[in-house]
Write an enzyme that holds these catalytic residues in place. Structure first.
Site, short mmCIF file in Angstrom:
data_model
loop_
_atom_site.label_atom_id
_atom_site.label_comp_id
_atom_site.label_asym_id
_atom_site.label_seq_id
_atom_site.Cartn_x
_atom_site.Cartn_y
_atom_site.Cartn_z
N TYR A 16 5.72 -3.20 19.14
CA TYR A 16 5.74 -4.11 20.49
C TYR A 16 5.06 -3.38 21.62
O TYR A 16 4.77 -4.21 22.51
CB TYR A 16 7.20 -4.30 20.55
N TYR A 62 16.36 -4.71 22.45
CA TYR A 62 15.44 -6.13 22.30
C TYR A 62 15.75 -6.92 23.41
O TYR A 62 16.70 -7.03 23.94
CB TYR A 62 15.51 -6.83 20.87
N ASN A 64 16.47 -10.18 24.15
CA ASN A 64 17.44 -11.17 24.22
C ASN A 64 18.80 -10.56 24.54
O ASN A 64 19.70 -11.22 24.78
CB ASN A 64 17.45 -12.09 23.31
N ASP A 89 7.54 -9.82 32.18
CA ASP A 89 6.39 -10.81 32.00
C ASP A 89 6.91 -12.10 32.15
O ASP A 89 7.88 -12.41 32.26
CB ASP A 89 5.96 -10.67 30.45
N ASN A 110 14.23 -14.86 27.85
CA ASN A 110 15.56 -14.48 27.17
C ASN A 110 16.25 -13.37 27.72
O ASN A 110 17.27 -12.88 27.75
CB ASN A 110 15.43 -14.33 25.85
#
Length: 194
Positions: A16, A62, A64, A89, A110
């Site tokens: 990622y 992560y 969310n 972002d 999220n």
């Protein structure tokens, strides 16, 4: 002196690292480098770098579930939402633009949704790193998990550097002065990213 909590949002793992969704992590890496600090694992499920003015944090849960580590760190360091800055972002800001704001909705992000829910307030500062809208009919969820395009990568170091400037300005000079300085000076990129 009261320190700030700066949370940069992203997803952990090398796959990622270059994604648009990881702009927050990129900015935090720049802030840590400026302070001469290094990130270390913290029991809050985040990587943390302590500086004289701020706790820099990259949640490792992560996107969310970003709220859990942010809440744990704000409790651990006794830093309230009025001294929290979240770097993330933003689809609704064009690539090359940076926006600072206090509060507001999550625009379907999220990470912000999770932080707002866990903290019970929207009233924290945000540095919105513009990534623009996806081309054509591409799903926004796919778009944010793609690496920056070749044309975009050319300007990325400059933008990450500018976003770190925005964070430092918020801490030292406040929201209004920061908005006046940085909202006028967007990077103007010719043509759409390829």
């Amino acid at each position: 002196m009261d320190r700030w909590l700066i949370a940069g949002l992203g997803n952990p793992g090398p796959e990622y690292a270059g994604n648009r969704h990881n702009a927050g992590f990129m900015v935090l890496d720049e802030l840590a480098a400026r302070a001469g600090g290094r990130f270390k694992a913290h029991k809050s499920r985040a990587e943390v770098c302590e500086t004289s003015t701020a706790i820099l944090a990259k949640p490792l849960t992560y996107m969310n579930l970003s709220g859990g580590p942010v809440k744990a760190l704000s409790d651990f360091y006794k830093i309230g939402p009025e001294r929290l800055i979240v770097v993330h972002d933003e689809l609704d800001v064009p690539y090359g633009a940076l926006r600072a704001k206090l509060g507001g909705g999550d625009n379907g992000h999220n990470g912000l949704k999770s932080i707002t829910k866990v903290l019970g307030t929207r009233d924290y500062l945000r540095v919105r790193f513009g990534i623009g809208r996806p081309p054509g009919r591409m799903d926004p969820a796919s778009f944010v998990l793609r690496d920056f395009a070749t044309m975009e990568r050319k300007d990325l170091p400059f933008l990450v550097d500018r976003a770190a400037d925005v964070v430092e300005s918020l801490m030292s000079r406040g929201l209004e002065v920061t908005q006046n300085d940085f909202h006028r000076s967007d990077l103007h990129i010719s043509g759409p990213p390829r």
